[in-house]
Design an enzyme around this catalytic site. Structure first.
Site, PDB file in Angstrom:
ATOM      1  N   CYS A  51     -29.655 -23.613  14.024  1.00  0.00           N
ATOM      2  CA  CYS A  51     -30.931 -24.319  13.979  1.00  0.00           C
ATOM      3  C   CYS A  51     -32.117 -23.411  14.257  1.00  0.00           C
ATOM      4  CB  CYS A  51     -30.915 -25.519  14.926  1.00  0.00           C
ATOM      5  SG  CYS A  51     -30.977 -25.140  16.698  1.00  0.00           S
ATOM      6  N   ASP A  52     -31.950 -22.372  15.064  1.00  0.00           N
ATOM      7  CA  ASP A  52     -33.052 -21.462  15.358  1.00  0.00           C
ATOM      8  C   ASP A  52     -33.615 -20.833  14.088  1.00  0.00           C
ATOM      9  OD1 ASP A  52     -30.835 -21.591  17.223  1.00  0.00           O
ATOM     10  OD2 ASP A  52     -32.012 -20.361  18.585  1.00  0.00           O
ATOM     11  N   ALA A  53     -32.772 -20.718  13.069  1.00  0.00           N
ATOM     12  CA  ALA A  53     -33.202 -20.109  11.808  1.00  0.00           C
ATOM     13  C   ALA A  53     -34.372 -20.856  11.195  1.00  0.00           C
ATOM     14  CB  ALA A  53     -32.035 -20.086  10.816  1.00  0.00           C
ATOM     15  N   LEU A  54     -34.559 -22.122  11.576  1.00  0.00           N
ATOM     16  CA  LEU A  54     -35.644 -22.902  10.989  1.00  0.00           C
ATOM     17  C   LEU A  54     -37.019 -22.466  11.504  1.00  0.00           C
ATOM     18  CD1 LEU A  54     -34.012 -26.445  10.856  1.00  0.00           C
ATOM     19  CD2 LEU A  54     -34.076 -24.662   9.112  1.00  0.00           C
ATOM     20  N   PHE A  55     -37.048 -21.679  12.553  1.00  0.00           N
ATOM     21  CA  PHE A  55     -38.296 -21.008  12.941  1.00  0.00           C
ATOM     22  C   PHE A  55     -38.435 -19.677  12.217  1.00  0.00           C
ATOM     23  CE2 PHE A  55     -40.754 -17.966  15.374  1.00  0.00           C
ATOM     24  CZ  PHE A  55     -41.881 -18.684  15.757  1.00  0.00           C
TER      25      PHE A  55
END
Length: 377
Positions: free
Chosen positions: A159-163
């Site tokens: 989910c961090d990839a969405l930043f």
């Protein structure tokens, strides 16, 4: 000193120790006696102090994802203060790195720094500032993700990839007027949403390792709750802000991002601990003593931005932001170090405290400051 000393020269003040008693844990922070922490003068003095300390205490490769978050905050710091020294630091970093993303063309972490490159390019209009990013993202869009047979079943599998990834693609699309980058971002974002977003909890799992299976098996917290960590969801909300800042109002998929932003904002606000800082684990805060500043910083940034841009109800969310900002400023040492930052890792952690710092925590703090200063209270 990297930033001009005169920007930081202020009278010495006494120290006030603020004690926060939270869910089973006592937190102690040191904060200069500064009066109104929401005052524009206070924030504009604090921002260069924080930037200066972090630039003088570097950590990791400047192109690393950690610094991608930090330099996003530095650019926001420049927009807020218009400091020539801060802007020069951005130019110096980009020039030293030859405006190159990090090593992996296929990994969202390694283009996080490109967000800042694109922001600076839009001021300088020098094509060499974005050409390496363009080359890298063209490879990313055109090639399959080289998964290793693990949880990497989609391009943005955590989910961090969405930043990291979507804002880089969307910023590039807007800077070059090439819609293919916006559409690619939307495609890959929705894959992550479908895989990791829990519609009941209105939160993102970190990756497939934290998604409960249909038979009910899977990793859970000690209290039996699902594992949703603060920082991961903070990264997502910060990424949503940076997407919505760029997408045209008439972009057909914009309502999807606005709706998701509002859903998460409501859930996150309801989970805020009394002292203002979210714990490393959102649904089992009692098991994680100590507020976590990087996740809380991103939440503060996102919620304040939502208020400032009329996406969130001011009466509902302003008290949440105020409580968070007061707690965040109390985590900044007298010399400008942002503490209480959870170390690098793929799941919630417990062993950190006032001396724990990371560059992404500083970035989150600066992003929060850039929106809090705009609040009409």
């Amino acid at each position: 000193m990297y930033i001009i000393e005169k920007l930081l020269r202020t009278p010495k003040r006494g120290m006030v120790v603020l004690l926060f008693f939270s869910i089973g844990a006592q937190l102690a922070f040191a904060q200069p006696g500064n009066g109104d922490v929401f005052g524009k003068k206070y924030i504009k003095k604090l921002i260069p102090k924080v930037v200066d300390w972090q630039l003088n205490n570097p950590r990791h490769d400047p192109k690393d994802w950690t610094n991608g978050a930090f330099y996003a905050g530095v650019f926001a710091a420049w927009e807020t203060t218009k400091s020539k020294a801060i802007y020069q630091a951005l130019l110096d970093t980009g020039n030293a790195q030859q405006w190159q993303p990090h090593k992996r063309w296929y990994h969202a972490d390694d283009v996080a720094i490109s967000q800042t490159y694109i922001d600076v390019y839009r001021k300088e209009k020098r094509p060499e500032m974005i050409q390496p990013t363009r080359d890298t993202l063209n490879l990313f869009v055109s090639r399959p993700y080289p998964d290793r047979g693990g949880v990497e079943v989609i391009k943005w599998w955590w989910c961090d990839a969405l930043f990291m990834g979507p804002p880089a693609l969307v910023k590039l699309g807007m800077a070059t007027k090439d819609r293919q980058y916006l559409d690619a971002s939307d495609t890959y974002f929705r894959e992550t949403y479908d895989l990791l977003y829990n519609r009941d909890e209105r939160l993102f799992a970190r990756d497939l390792n934290f998604v409960i299976k249909a038979d009910g098996s899977g990793r859970k917290e000690a209290n039996g709750q699902r594992i949703f960590w603060s920082r991961g969801n903070g990264w997502v909300m910060g990424g949503l802000v940076r997407i919505l800042q760029e997408l045209p109002m008439d972009y057909p998929e914009r309502p999807f991002y606005e709706t998701l932003f509002k859903e998460m904002a409501d859930r996150v606000a309801r989970l805020q601990p009394q002292d203002g800082l979210w714990r490393a684990s959102l649904l089992d805060p009692e098991a994680y003593p100590g507020g976590e500043v990087s996740g809380s910083g991103f939440f503060c940034y996102a919620l304040a931005w939502g208020i400032n841009n009329d996406l969130l109800d001011k009466q509902t969310y302003l008290p949440v932001v105020e409580k968070t900002w007061k707690a965040l400023t109390a985590c900044v040492s007298e010399e400008g170090r942002v503490g209480w930052v959870q170390p690098i890792g793929g799941s919630p952690q417990k062993n950190f405290g006032p001396d724990s710092w990371e560059v992404y925590g500083t970035g989150a703090f600066l992003l929060a400051a850039s929106e809090v200063i705009k609040l009409k209270r």
